[in-house]
Design an enzyme around this catalytic site. Structure first.
Site, PDB file in Angstrom:
ATOM      1  N   LYS A  11      43.784  50.630  46.436  1.00 50.82           N
ATOM      2  CA  LYS A  11      44.096  49.826  47.626  1.00 50.82           C
ATOM      3  C   LYS A  11      44.266  48.358  47.228  1.00 50.82           C
ATOM      4  O   LYS A  11      43.829  47.964  46.130  1.00 50.82           O
ATOM      5  CB  LYS A  11      42.974  49.972  48.646  1.00 50.82           C
ATOM      6  CG  LYS A  11      41.611  49.573  48.114  1.00 50.82           C
ATOM      7  CD  LYS A  11      40.474  50.053  48.998  1.00 50.82           C
ATOM      8  CE  LYS A  11      39.145  49.580  48.430  1.00 50.82           C
ATOM      9  NZ  LYS A  11      38.008  50.213  49.069  1.00 50.82           N
TER      10      LYS A  11
ATOM     11  N   TYR B  39      43.431  14.528  44.754  1.00 51.50           N
ATOM     12  CA  TYR B  39      43.217  14.222  46.172  1.00 51.50           C
ATOM     13  C   TYR B  39      41.821  13.670  46.439  1.00 51.50           C
ATOM     14  O   TYR B  39      40.848  14.114  45.821  1.00 51.50           O
ATOM     15  CB  TYR B  39      43.403  15.491  47.015  1.00 51.50           C
ATOM     16  CG  TYR B  39      44.858  15.870  47.203  1.00 51.50           C
ATOM     17  CD1 TYR B  39      45.761  14.983  47.796  1.00 51.50           C
ATOM     18  CD2 TYR B  39      45.311  17.128  46.817  1.00 51.50           C
ATOM     19  CE1 TYR B  39      47.090  15.350  47.981  1.00 51.50           C
ATOM     20  CE2 TYR B  39      46.632  17.490  47.005  1.00 51.50           C
ATOM     21  CZ  TYR B  39      47.524  16.592  47.585  1.00 51.50           C
ATOM     22  OH  TYR B  39      48.825  16.948  47.765  1.00 51.50           O
TER      23      TYR B  39
HETATM   24  C1  LIG Z   1      37.012  50.534  48.233  1.00 53.53           C
HETATM   25  C2  LIG Z   1      36.305  51.788  48.432  1.00 53.53           C
HETATM   26  C3  LIG Z   1      35.676  52.436  47.357  1.00 53.53           C
HETATM   27  C4  LIG Z   1      35.574  51.861  45.976  1.00 53.53           C
HETATM   28  O1  LIG Z   1      34.532  50.915  45.951  1.00 53.53           O
HETATM   29  P1  LIG Z   1      34.160  50.147  44.574  1.00 53.53           P
HETATM   30  O2  LIG Z   1      32.918  49.434  44.910  1.00 53.53           O
HETATM   31  O3  LIG Z   1      35.285  49.241  44.313  1.00 53.53           O
HETATM   32  O4  LIG Z   1      33.995  51.179  43.559  1.00 53.53           O
HETATM   33  C5  LIG Z   1      35.129  53.674  47.596  1.00 53.53           C
HETATM   34  N1  LIG Z   1      35.175  54.229  48.823  1.00 53.53           N
HETATM   35  C6  LIG Z   1      35.747  53.616  49.889  1.00 53.53           C
HETATM   36  C7  LIG Z   1      35.729  54.287  51.199  1.00 53.53           C
HETATM   37  C8  LIG Z   1      36.323  52.370  49.731  1.00 53.53           C
HETATM   38  O5  LIG Z   1      36.877  51.775  50.778  1.00 53.53           O
END
Ligand SMILES: *Cc1c(COP(=O)(O)O)cnc(C)c1O
Length: 810
Positions: free
Chosen positions: A479, A705
């Site tokens: 994602k 700045y």
């Molecule tokens: C993002 C996510 C993960 C992975 O989590 P990490 O801490 O990056 O390993 C696992 N399960 C769900 C539902 C997520 O949204």
């Protein structure tokens, strides 16, 4: 190489099952994807923690490979090929390589050490090639697998070998030594790399020294610890900056090395300033001295050493092309590797190769180019642009061949319209200066890039896989654009590693992956109602988190006449974000009972604090609740879904609760939640740019700045073209943070601007255009996050899309 199966059977003590032991063998392979596989291939089905070559045998037979070294004959394949059954296929590969090595009585330089192995090997190749026909390890092939494959490349024409050996734990060198059988040894240096694989530094050194147990000489930098571990009988040829007992004493003065050797004094210009490159240069120089090269030749050749890119880089090109840049070498071995890489990373069907004359193959010229033509045909290359007089002459009959006399001819006649929607491999010897071709073909964007190390991703994946029980499936979360690292390229790699599932947040991320040709199962974690239809069209599987969502999806499935469409049920066991709660379970079960429109592929939940030991009780409570609720659903519905609850830190901290699958996220991208875990992961992303301008700021003046930085003394500053709009957190400015220039820390001074930031380089010897590292090996993203009070996830995913991503493989 020419063997028959019959010759090889006794070498690896195999049991033979097949119908023709006179089959000729002319190459070996371990990579099912290699298009170099063919009827003369002997395929070793290697078995690792997480991959199994046996799995690919069936498809290889279909491609025409008929000889396999296996641990067992896969079901249904008995009689379909020649099988050489052994106890351990890797050991057999090593035995075969050691046997093969013995057939050649040539001098071999064996190199080991913590750093610098590959560069010393490449430089020696450059320095010695006027006199020798050299075979060397391609790229950094120095592992238990890479070394045998390198050595198997020797042929009758070679009169010198240069091979590197890398080890990460005990008993590994013992296996590499007889394969390399070096006559001259070089120990480059001993650093901290792989310390964790050894009980202490002395043990690590002793292990490395095993490479030299039969050498006629060892070349090394004199050092008391090493001396105390050396076998008294081993002849050495040592150098030192300060120990007069060394054979060669060297003094560095500016750009010169003043050398004292056997009462002679002479000096050599080194083209580098940094300590590591100087050390590497000295190891090369020592080898030349040992081989009896005259001072004048050494003085002439050493200044011509050059920094080199050892990696194949994938870059975005003009007109939607993809460029694979391998513009620094052109030997036959590395051409094979580059063509395999091209096959694995091509984003387009159409493939072009731009190739220079090839040197140092060890083959006579006509044989060499007929082999090259064969390789190009086998790899289905449609167009070959040959640059150089030799290649132009020998490949003129190749279909789709376009000759150029030299690089300038190509550049003069260059027509950008000739390149479009294709993957282009640019591969040439250094003196052809193909980097100029790459510059033309490369899409022009600013010089800020996020480099993604694909090897590190594989390494990290394998690390977490090694924590899994056999049979536990893996979903990888890609994602948010693969946590900022690029989703398609990573998905492609994960497909190769046969990960079971990909996870994305939104439907459009999944659709983008489908459009890019990813056909693995993909689960969408936050499906919006408006996207249901598109999800079905693209075969994406929704997370279902409430009775309402389930009803809506069932209605859609009914309208579309779907049956058993895979869905994933999310339970809220304490995170209180999305998911069914205790009070919804009966309704969930009722909705699903006797419902054939959808089918529950998995049931899962998400931990809210798997990384915090202080919350272990809470986490265990979540896991227990998950177990109970999911059991209740399973019993009521009589189904067998995949159950999963662990994310990255869950895998690490709660390995006993893997259920049927785990969901790996941040760990893949090189971030673990404690020091120990971090040590075992490799850094994936390096954010880089260049110095835009350098200024001298007088005492009392301010920088940036709001005049936040005041110079209390004359300060040299560098302006760096990256700012908070690129994702560098503003809170990392004002001397809280730093960048790395020439391996030194340059503190960020003043407020970080939208597109730029300024750093203090008073103590750093650098110039405009020099490379700047924002994060990577140092600082790690974890360090930045900790300093400014956020989490690495936020930093990684904030790197703007205007920062170009470059993917590379060592
Ligand atoms: C993002 C996510 C993960 C992975 O989590 P990490 O801490 O990056 O390993 C696992 N399960 C769900 C539902 C997520 O949204």
């Amino acid at each position: 190489m020419s063997f028959t199966i019959k010759n090889i059977i006794p070498v690896i003590a195999a049991k033979w099952y097949g119908n023709d032991d006179t089959c000729p063998i002319d190459n070996v392979s371990i990579d099912s994807r290699s298009l170099q596989n063919g009827s003369g291939t002997l395929f070793f089905a290697l078995v690792g923690h997480n991959h199994d070559g046996h799995y690919y045998i069936e498809s290889l037979i279909a491609k025409g490979v008929s000889n396999f070294v296996v641990h067992h004959i896969p079901e249904n394949l008995n009689g379909k090929a020649n099988f050489l059954v052994v106890k351990d296929t890797l050991e057999s590969l090593q035995q075969f390589a050691a046997y093969y090595r013995k057939l050649f009585n040539i001098p071999v330089i064996g190199i080991t050490g913590s750093n610098g192995k590959t560069i010393v090997k490449e430089w020696l190749n450059f320095l010695l090639s006027p006199e020798y026909n050299i075979i060397r390890s391609p790229k950094s092939y120095n592992s238990q697998v890479g070394v045998p494959l390198s050595v198997i490349g020797i042929n009758e024409k070679h009169n010198l070998g240069i091979f590197e050996a890398g080890i990460s734990t005990t008993n590994e060198m013992e296996k590499l030594e007889p394969i390399i059988k070096p006559t001259i040894g070089i120990l480059t240096n001993i650093g901290t790399a792989h310390d964790e694989g050894f009980s202490d530094r002395r043990q690590k050194i002793s292990e490395k020294l095993r490479l030299f147990q039969h050498t006629e000489v060892l070349i090394y930098q004199k050092n008391d610890t090493i001396d105390s571990l050396l076998d008294a009988k081993l002849k050495t040829f040592s150098w030192s900056f300060d120990d007069p007992k060394a054979d060669v004493v060297i003094q560095k003065q500016g750009n010169s090395l003043n050398i004292t050797y056997q009462e002679h004094h002479f000096s050599v210009t080194v083209p580098f300033q940094d300590a590591a490159s100087v050390e590497n240069t000295i190891h090369c120089l020592m080898t030349l001295l040992y081989l009896g090269y005259a001072e004048s030749v050494i003085q002439e050749r050493i200044p011509n050493l050059y920094p080199m890119e050892m990696r194949l880089q994938v870059k975005n090109g003009i007109h939607n092309c993809t460029i694979i840049d391998d513009s620094y070498s052109s030997d036959y071995q590395s051409l094979k590797i580059a063509l395999d890489f091209l096959e694995q990373h091509k984003t387009h069907q159409k493939k072009t190769v731009i190739l220079s004359d090839i040197f140092q193959s060890g083959f006579p010229v006509d044989e060499l180019y007929s082999k090259v033509a064969h390789l190009l045909t086998r790899n289905k290359i449609e167009r070959v642009i040959g640059i150089g007089e030799t290649i132009s002459r020998y490949l003129s009959d190749f279909k789709g061949f376009i000759p150029f006399k030299n690089t300038s001819d190509f550049l003069n006649q260059y027509n950008p319209a000739a390149f479009e929607n294709e993957t282009i491999l640019v591969k040439g010897a250094r003196n052809f200066h193909f980097e100029e071709i790459v510059t033309l073909l490369e899409e022009k964007t600013h010089e800020t890039v996020l480099e993604i190390n694909l090897n590190a991703i594989s390494h990290n994946l394998n690390f977490y896989k090694s924590k899994l029980k056999p049979g536990t499936k893996v979903m990888v979360m890609v994602k948010a654009f693969g946590y900022g690292s690029g989703s398609f390229e990573i998905a492609k790699l994960l497909a190769h590693h046969k990960v079971d599932y990909l996870g994305v947040a939104f439907a459009d991320e999944g659709i983008a992956l489908r459009n890019a040709g990813i056909d693995m199962p993909i689960i969408v974690m936050n499906p919006e109602n408006s996207a249901f239809s598109a999800m079905v069209a693209y075969n994406l599987e929704p997370e279902i988190y409430s009775p309402e969502v389930l009803k809506r999806f069932i209605t859609l499935a009914q309208q579309k006449n779907l049956s058993n469409y895979p869905i994933h049920i999310k339970l809220d066991t304490g995170m209180h974000r999305l998911g069914f709660e205790a009070g919804n379970l009966n309704e969930l079960i009722e909705l699903l009972q006797h419902n054939n429109f959808v089918s529950v592929k998995s049931i899962f939940s998400h931990l809210s604090a798997s990384d915090g030991p202080e919350f272990n009780d809470f986490t265990l409570h979540q896991i227990h609740t998950f177990d109970q609720w999911s059991q209740q659903i399973i019993t009521a519905l009589q189904i067998q879904p995949i159950r999963h609850i662990l994310n990255t830190s869950g895998i690490y901290n709660f390995p006993e609760y893997q259920f049927d699958m785990v969901r790996l996220g941040i760990g893949l991208y090189g971030v673990g939640n404690d020091e120990n875990e971090m040590k075992q992961l490799e850094n994936v992303g390096t954010l880089k740019t260049v110095i835009l301008q350098i200024k001298e700021v007088p005492t009392g003046d301010s920088v940036g700045y709001s005049r936040k930085f005041r110079a209390t003394h004359q300060t040299r500053t560098a302006t760096i073209p990256i700012g908070y709009a690129d994702g560098i957190p503003r809170s990392w400015g004002n001397q809280k943070g730093y960048v790395m220039i020439k391996n030194q820390k340059a503190p960020i001074i003043g407020n970080i601007c939208m597109d730029m930031l300024m750093v203090d380089i008073t103590d750093i010897n650098c110039k405009e255009g020099d490379s700047v590292i924002l994060f990577g090996e140092q600082p790690r993203v974890t360090e930045i996050a900790k300093t400014i009070g956020t989490i690495p996830y936020e930093i990684l995913t904030s790197i703007s899309q205007r920062v170009k991503r470059i993917f590379y493989k060592e």
